[in-house]
Design a protein around this motif. Structure first.
Motif, PDB file in Angstrom:
ATOM      1  N   GLY A  34       0.774  -1.234   0.000  1.00  0.00           N
ATOM      2  CA  GLY A  34       0.000   0.000   0.000  1.00  0.00           C
ATOM      3  C   GLY A  34       0.805   1.283   0.000  1.00  0.00           C
ATOM      4  N   LYS A  35       2.044   1.255  -0.488  1.00  0.00           N
ATOM      5  CA  LYS A  35       2.862   2.478  -0.495  1.00  0.00           C
ATOM      6  C   LYS A  35       2.228   3.559  -1.379  1.00  0.00           C
ATOM      7  CE  LYS A  35       6.692   0.470  -1.848  1.00  0.00           C
ATOM      8  NZ  LYS A  35       6.205  -0.943  -1.960  1.00  0.00           N
ATOM      9  N   THR A  36       1.854   3.179  -2.591  1.00  0.00           N
ATOM     10  CA  THR A  36       1.210   4.149  -3.489  1.00  0.00           C
ATOM     11  C   THR A  36      -0.157   4.557  -2.959  1.00  0.00           C
ATOM     12  OG1 THR A  36       2.374   3.212  -5.396  1.00  0.00           O
ATOM     13  CG2 THR A  36       0.434   4.571  -5.856  1.00  0.00           C
ATOM     14  N   SER A  37      -0.881   3.609  -2.389  1.00  0.00           N
ATOM     15  CA  SER A  37      -2.200   3.914  -1.825  1.00  0.00           C
ATOM     16  C   SER A  37      -2.099   4.950  -0.714  1.00  0.00           C
ATOM     17  CB  SER A  37      -2.856   2.642  -1.288  1.00  0.00           C
ATOM     18  OG  SER A  37      -3.087   1.718  -2.321  1.00  0.00           O
ATOM     19  N   LEU A  38      -1.028   4.879   0.061  1.00  0.00           N
ATOM     20  CA  LEU A  38      -0.847   5.870   1.129  1.00  0.00           C
ATOM     21  C   LEU A  38      -0.678   7.267   0.540  1.00  0.00           C
ATOM     22  CD1 LEU A  38       1.173   5.406   4.358  1.00  0.00           C
ATOM     23  CD2 LEU A  38       1.363   7.551   3.103  1.00  0.00           C
ATOM     24  N   LEU A  39       0.095   7.377  -0.537  1.00  0.00           N
ATOM     25  CA  LEU A  39       0.254   8.679  -1.189  1.00  0.00           C
ATOM     26  C   LEU A  39      -1.092   9.190  -1.694  1.00  0.00           C
ATOM     27  CD1 LEU A  39       3.534   8.219  -3.309  1.00  0.00           C
ATOM     28  CD2 LEU A  39       3.291   8.996  -0.947  1.00  0.00           C
ATOM     29  N   GLU A  40      -1.889   8.292  -2.278  1.00  0.00           N
ATOM     30  CA  GLU A  40      -3.219   8.683  -2.760  1.00  0.00           C
ATOM     31  C   GLU A  40      -4.098   9.178  -1.616  1.00  0.00           C
ATOM     32  OE1 GLU A  40      -3.487   5.375  -6.402  1.00  0.00           O
ATOM     33  OE2 GLU A  40      -4.666   5.148  -4.574  1.00  0.00           O
ATOM     34  N   ILE A  51     -13.826  15.543  -5.960  1.00  0.00           N
ATOM     35  CA  ILE A  51     -14.225  14.521  -6.918  1.00  0.00           C
ATOM     36  C   ILE A  51     -13.265  14.437  -8.100  1.00  0.00           C
ATOM     37  CG2 ILE A  51     -15.806  16.133  -8.067  1.00  0.00           C
ATOM     38  CD1 ILE A  51     -16.196  12.307  -7.718  1.00  0.00           C
ATOM     39  N   ILE A  52     -12.741  15.573  -8.558  1.00  0.00           N
ATOM     40  CA  ILE A  52     -11.804  15.550  -9.687  1.00  0.00           C
ATOM     41  C   ILE A  52     -10.531  14.809  -9.303  1.00  0.00           C
ATOM     42  CG2 ILE A  52     -10.420  16.967 -11.235  1.00  0.00           C
ATOM     43  CD1 ILE A  52     -13.433  16.946 -11.789  1.00  0.00           C
ATOM     44  N   GLN A  53     -10.054  15.034  -8.075  1.00  0.00           N
ATOM     45  CA  GLN A  53      -8.847  14.335  -7.645  1.00  0.00           C
ATOM     46  C   GLN A  53      -9.100  12.829  -7.514  1.00  0.00           C
ATOM     47  OE1 GLN A  53      -5.918  15.526  -7.652  1.00  0.00           O
ATOM     48  NE2 GLN A  53      -6.564  17.625  -8.041  1.00  0.00           N
ATOM     49  N   LEU A  54     -10.297  12.443  -7.083  1.00  0.00           N
ATOM     50  CA  LEU A  54     -10.622  11.026  -7.007  1.00  0.00           C
ATOM     51  C   LEU A  54     -10.551  10.382  -8.384  1.00  0.00           C
ATOM     52  CD1 LEU A  54     -13.671  10.976  -4.533  1.00  0.00           C
ATOM     53  CD2 LEU A  54     -11.271  10.530  -4.020  1.00  0.00           C
ATOM     54  N   PHE A  55     -11.098  11.056  -9.375  1.00  0.00           N
ATOM     55  CA  PHE A  55     -11.068  10.509 -10.731  1.00  0.00           C
ATOM     56  C   PHE A  55      -9.649  10.520 -11.311  1.00  0.00           C
ATOM     57  CE2 PHE A  55     -15.803  11.458 -11.290  1.00  0.00           C
ATOM     58  CZ  PHE A  55     -16.141  10.130 -11.100  1.00  0.00           C
ATOM     59  N   ASP A  59      -7.656   7.420 -12.705  1.00  0.00           N
ATOM     60  CA  ASP A  59      -7.129   7.508 -14.060  1.00  0.00           C
ATOM     61  C   ASP A  59      -5.658   7.091 -14.119  1.00  0.00           C
ATOM     62  OD1 ASP A  59      -7.574   8.323 -16.844  1.00  0.00           O
ATOM     63  OD2 ASP A  59      -6.119   9.904 -16.416  1.00  0.00           O
ATOM     64  N   LYS A  60      -4.872   7.470 -13.112  1.00  0.00           N
ATOM     65  CA  LYS A  60      -3.458   7.098 -13.092  1.00  0.00           C
ATOM     66  C   LYS A  60      -3.275   5.592 -13.047  1.00  0.00           C
ATOM     67  CE  LYS A  60      -1.612  11.310 -10.923  1.00  0.00           C
ATOM     68  NZ  LYS A  60      -0.786  11.721 -12.052  1.00  0.00           N
ATOM     69  N   ARG A  61      -4.213   4.891 -12.431  1.00  0.00           N
ATOM     70  CA  ARG A  61      -4.139   3.427 -12.358  1.00  0.00           C
ATOM     71  C   ARG A  61      -4.914   2.758 -13.487  1.00  0.00           C
ATOM     72  NH1 ARG A  61      -3.150   0.761  -6.730  1.00  0.00           N
ATOM     73  NH2 ARG A  61      -2.652   2.513  -5.358  1.00  0.00           N
ATOM     74  N   ARG A  62      -5.404   3.549 -14.403  1.00  0.00           N
ATOM     75  CA  ARG A  62      -6.211   3.042 -15.521  1.00  0.00           C
ATOM     76  C   ARG A  62      -7.472   2.336 -15.023  1.00  0.00           C
ATOM     77  NH1 ARG A  62      -3.500   3.596 -20.239  1.00  0.00           N
ATOM     78  NH2 ARG A  62      -1.243   3.931 -20.102  1.00  0.00           N
ATOM     79  N   GLU A  63      -8.028   2.854 -13.959  1.00  0.00           N
ATOM     80  CA  GLU A  63      -9.283   2.332 -13.415  1.00  0.00           C
ATOM     81  C   GLU A  63     -10.465   3.228 -13.795  1.00  0.00           C
ATOM     82  OE1 GLU A  63      -7.497   0.305  -9.336  1.00  0.00           O
ATOM     83  OE2 GLU A  63      -8.114   2.397  -9.335  1.00  0.00           O
ATOM     84  N   VAL A 188       4.636  13.141  -8.210  1.00  0.00           N
ATOM     85  CA  VAL A 188       5.559  12.596  -9.216  1.00  0.00           C
ATOM     86  C   VAL A 188       5.357  11.091  -9.229  1.00  0.00           C
ATOM     87  CG1 VAL A 188       7.950  12.373  -9.957  1.00  0.00           C
ATOM     88  CG2 VAL A 188       7.209  14.449  -8.759  1.00  0.00           C
ATOM     89  N   SER A 189       4.830  10.571 -10.326  1.00  0.00           N
ATOM     90  CA  SER A 189       4.487   9.156 -10.400  1.00  0.00           C
ATOM     91  C   SER A 189       5.730   8.293 -10.572  1.00  0.00           C
ATOM     92  CB  SER A 189       3.514   8.908 -11.549  1.00  0.00           C
ATOM     93  OG  SER A 189       4.127   9.231 -12.777  1.00  0.00           O
ATOM     94  N   ALA A 190       5.534   6.977 -10.429  1.00  0.00           N
ATOM     95  CA  ALA A 190       6.661   6.053 -10.534  1.00  0.00           C
ATOM     96  C   ALA A 190       7.169   5.926 -11.967  1.00  0.00           C
ATOM     97  CB  ALA A 190       6.249   4.680  -9.999  1.00  0.00           C
ATOM     98  N   GLY A 191       6.298   6.103 -12.930  1.00  0.00           N
ATOM     99  CA  GLY A 191       6.690   5.947 -14.323  1.00  0.00           C
ATOM    100  C   GLY A 191       7.255   7.223 -14.914  1.00  0.00           C
ATOM    101  N   ILE A 192       7.360   7.240 -16.223  1.00  0.00           N
ATOM    102  CA  ILE A 192       7.866   8.407 -16.937  1.00  0.00           C
ATOM    103  C   ILE A 192       6.829   9.522 -16.840  1.00  0.00           C
ATOM    104  CG2 ILE A 192       8.537   9.329 -19.183  1.00  0.00           C
ATOM    105  CD1 ILE A 192       9.524   6.532 -19.906  1.00  0.00           C
TER     106      ILE A 192
END
Length: 369
Positions: A34-40, A51-55, A59-63, A188-192
């Protein structure tokens, strides 16, 4: 600045309690702890369940897919991914709860319909009868979502409601709403990192005192960098640099992932003064030889710009570099700590390592992960 954090019913956190936080916080743990989940959760908390931040998190997780082809009911159902066991909460006990010492946030979904109820009002002129719209919760959950869905958020004793009807989501402009949203944090996400985001941050940085901070950080990997700029190719922006003794500018992408990672981190940092910086997988693309120097810059800017930092890693080298900087004597021991997340009997629990604890474990080459 958050001094503690408690998370319930979010992602894989049944009940996570972190008793203490400092200015720079390194979150460690194995995969799927849950490391990324904690940041979220931090983002959700500091934006009060926007609500925009929730989406954007989905979106970052492609959900969550912001497309006209995606049926609105799919967008609604995607919110369930935020709740533990991927089941949307319809009761207070199931709600996502994120709290700190100072205040509490509760987020849940509820079904409701709007009905018109005649309300009689009489004023001095004898005028009566006014139709008023009120909300009434449905007693049964309609799986087809024919009614409306409401996102309830509560900060302390103040409630906020966002109606999430299928029609309102169909009309929602994700990008426009995101641009209007002003929040004092950078992620700053884990990817590029998206080049357009980097270009936007650079636009806010160039010709300011912070520009030199960015160039100084890039010189950790390439000492010959003199200046930074951005160039547009079609609808794409990309970073270019001027190198000493070379006339033509060089694309930063051609110089490797590490230097682009540094650019993303430092640009994000100088653009969140008096706010929060969240970095997923701090060491991605960075050789161990530069991690200590980058941590030094992060600690220095965090103190000078009044930023609270949350960063994740599962790299021992990154932990060691963090420990060296925190224990160097340049910063107070209270400037940083480490939080290890562990999955224990189907619940994520936190162990806090303060400055002396971190230094002792790394000095004795004990792996704290």
């Amino acid at each position: 600045m958050l001094s503690s954090l408690e998370i319930q019913n979010y992602r894989n956190f049944k009940h996570l309690r972190i008793e203490k936080l400092e200015r720079v916080n390194l979150i460690i743990g194995k995969n799927n702890t849950g490391k990324t989940s904690l940041l979220e959760a931090v983002i959700i908390f500091i934006t009060q369940g926007n609500i925009i931040q929730l989406f954007k998190i989905l979106d970052k997780r492609r959900e969550f897919f912001d497309s006209e082809e995606v049926p609105p009911q799919i967008k609604l159902h995607s919110l369930a991914n935020l709740f533990i066991n991927r089941k949307a909460a319809f009761t207070p006990e199931e709600a996502i709860k994120i709290s700190s010492v100072s205040n509490n946030l509760s987020i849940r979904l509820s079904k409701y319909v709007e009905i018109e109820v005649p309300t009689v009002l009489t004023n001095a002129f004898g005028t009566e009868t006014l139709l008023e719209t009120v909300s009434t919760k449905l007693t049964e959950i309609d799986a087809k979502l024919d009614g409306k869905l409401r996102l309830e958020s509560k900060i302390d004793n103040e409630f906020k409601y966002v109606s999430l009807s299928r029609s309102s989501l169909a009309d929602m402009s994700f990008e426009e709403a995101s641009e209007r949203q002003q929040n004092n944090f950078q992620f700053v996400s884990a990817g590029i990192t998206d080049d357009s985001l980097i270009a936007d941050l650079w636009q806010k940085t160039q010709l300011t005192d912070s520009e030199e901070e960015v160039v100084k950080a890039l010189r950790l990997l390439e000492p010959d960098i003199q200046r930074v700029s951005f160039k547009r190719n079609g609808d794409q922006d990309y970073a270019i640099v001027k190198l000493k003794n070379i006339n033509e500018p060089v694309s930063l992408r051609s110089m490797g992932d590490g230097i682009n990672r540094i650019l993303a981190i430092i640009l994000a940092m100088v653009n969140c003064q008096n706010g929060y910086l969240l970095i997923d997988e701090f060491d991605n693309g960075l050789h161990v030889s530069v991690q200590k120097q980058l941590w030094e810059i992060v600690f220095e800017l965090a103190n000078r710009l009044n930023i609270q930092v949350f960063a994740t890693t599962h790299s021992y080298d990154c932990i060691d570099a963090f420990s060296e900087v925190l224990g160097s004597g340049k910063y107070a021991e209270s400037d940083g700590l480490m939080v290890r997340l562990d999955n224990w009997q189907d619940n994520i629990e936190a162990t806090i390592y303060e400055a002396k604890d971190i230094f002792n474990t790394t000095r004795l080459q004990i792996d704290p992960r």
